[in-house]
Design an enzyme around this catalytic site. Sequence first.
Site, PDB file in Angstrom:
ATOM      1  N   GLU A  31       0.863  -1.184   0.000  1.00  0.00           N
ATOM      2  CA  GLU A  31       0.000   0.000   0.000  1.00  0.00           C
ATOM      3  C   GLU A  31       0.891   1.222   0.000  1.00  0.00           C
ATOM      4  O   GLU A  31       1.795   1.329   0.837  1.00  0.00           O
ATOM      5  CB  GLU A  31      -0.797   0.061   1.303  1.00  0.00           C
ATOM      6  CG  GLU A  31      -2.120  -0.608   1.302  1.00  0.00           C
ATOM      7  CD  GLU A  31      -2.801  -0.416   2.662  1.00  0.00           C
ATOM      8  OE1 GLU A  31      -2.693   0.671   3.268  1.00  0.00           O
ATOM      9  OE2 GLU A  31      -3.407  -1.382   3.125  1.00  0.00           O
ATOM     10  N   ASP A  56      -6.442   8.230  10.322  1.00  0.00           N
ATOM     11  CA  ASP A  56      -5.108   7.863  10.768  1.00  0.00           C
ATOM     12  C   ASP A  56      -4.745   8.385  12.147  1.00  0.00           C
ATOM     13  O   ASP A  56      -5.098   9.496  12.526  1.00  0.00           O
ATOM     14  CB  ASP A  56      -4.067   8.359   9.753  1.00  0.00           C
ATOM     15  CG  ASP A  56      -4.073   7.500   8.504  1.00  0.00           C
ATOM     16  OD1 ASP A  56      -3.889   6.280   8.635  1.00  0.00           O
ATOM     17  OD2 ASP A  56      -4.296   8.047   7.410  1.00  0.00           O
TER      18      ASP A  56
END
Lengths: 391, 267
Positions: B49, B60
Amino acid sequence: MKGRFGKFGGQYVPETLMNALIELEDEFENAMKDEEFLKTYRYYLKEYSGRPTPLYYAENLTQTLGGAKIYLKREDLNHTGAHKINNVLGQILLAKRMGKKRVIAETGAGQHGVATATGAAKFGMECEIFMGEEDIRRQSLNVFKMKLLGAKVTPVKTGTQTLKDAVNEAIRNWVSNVDTTFYIMGSVVGPHPYPTMVRDFQRVIGDEARSQILEKEGRLPDYIVACVGGGSNSMGIFYPFIEDKDVQLIGVEAGGMGIESGKHAATFYGGSTGVLHGMMTYILQDEEGQILPVYSISAGLDYPGVGPEHAYLKESGRAKYVYATDKAALDAFMTLSKIEGIIPALESAHAVAHAMKLAPTLDKDKIIIVNLSGRGDKDVDIVSKFMGVKL
Amino acid sequence: MNSINEKFSYLKTNRQKALITFITAGDPDAGTTVKAIKSMEKAGADIIEIGIPYSDPLADGPTIQASSTRALKMGIKIPDIMDIVKKARKISEVPLVFLVYYNSIFKYGIEKFLEESSKAGIDGIIIPDLPIEERAGISDLMSKKGIILIPLVAPTSRERIRAIVENADGFVYCVSVNGVTGTREKIGTDLKSYMNTIAQFTDVPRALGFGISSAAMIREVKDYCDGVIVGSAIINVMSQFEDKDEMLENLKKFVSELKDGLSEVKI
């Protein structure tokens, strides 16, 4: 489409939050149809917050400017000193109805944080407020108030350390505690149903203003002027007038040091369509969609986005959006204090500033309503510094 | 066949599970990102990724936020990231997936972004802030370009799982916990029941991510899934080193350890 205002709005959030948003939407819709809930909400608006707030004819300001008649919708007279409490009471009653024991909120100037901490104290809930470190510096009085009210104030050290980052951190905290926690969003921003829900809890401002002006003047106003950060006080006063096409709705954004300086928070000047905090709306961003730092003397308007319904009103032409600079807002702050004996919040001073510009250009039989969304006690520190006065 | 599907079918035949690793494009710099992709592939990463740094990464935690900030400070832009992918493609066969917030794609121009991604050699895209309700504008365009939109399922998804994984391709990103990305000591979710529920609705491989930070944790969770995703732990390892060679060396070592955690698969 559900949750959309034209192309604006939507739900651009992590999957973890989707069921929580769907539950919130269902609960909100049911509550708004529940007479018992509405009765309780109205009870607290009246007995706890002191509504209805007056629609005050600012005679001295009107005469000094020599044009249109200026009325002030006195949201500054609410409990906790701003319109924010209207929405907090609605959402906290909803949180209670949903059996939540913990509430969180973001705050910029601290007004929404104080209102949320107040509601949490009143209804016995655990409360955590996220606030940018820069704003904590600018609004230390409100930080202390929140702590007095029993809330935990968590400083946000990421990004520009202002309102935008506080929203990010509150959303992240919500994702982590979604089963137990209710997020009391402070403005008409965020994913659906927040923009609609916050508007519906703030429309009491416009509903009252409408009947008050009809009573006093026997007619609707020609202009309604309100400041726009995320846009909850403006959406609240605009909404009940949207169908009254002769009433001009004017939102005033924070022009900071001037648009050309790049140091401002006027989303409709230099902003473009994008996604922020779960909504599609106008945002200040670079060509790759990175959110740009924004600036305003007023912590409550220091936000790079705007509520999606405002974006829709702007595109459809129903509302007009202008800006007032720091300097204009400070002038308005001084003027209103000196000639009406009302110290406005710096946020609200932006609306006053535009009204001061507009009124002299209009005939004396015209009527302007300015939404005085909050009082300025919290800002005297900033203003004294600006004037070079040591307190 | 898309190379993500090829990879999973190869792993299945060989009774293996996938190690999916994450790296932020441009942290510490573009050149190192290209080398890190190669290093991770050599160390056993099956899919990689590539995170496109964003100013406001809602999904995040602190580690990836800080990594994104570092990359943005270095001035990384989307064309530079496309360039990273092109360069990695030349030296590596590993399937590459973008992790990108919706506004980055939207503002850059959806078609332009997909066109450039496809040309550069991207196989899939994960958009952490695009639930099924908002997919309409992009999913058809993606299938036309042969790029897989990797769906995300969360422990709170419940009755939404069916709709999320309907027509899924590549793999399903199964978020392990309620929260943001970041290393954790422990996964609180009842993984057996969660992952079984997802398997009821799809045959597409299920990769588990969020909070998985060590080979030991991989050993604990691997039986419940078809692959694991490790992000923040990798960034933590990399950010300990100033010297790029040392950084890449330790990255390789760490990814090998993670790979070891996946071995001895019971089927």
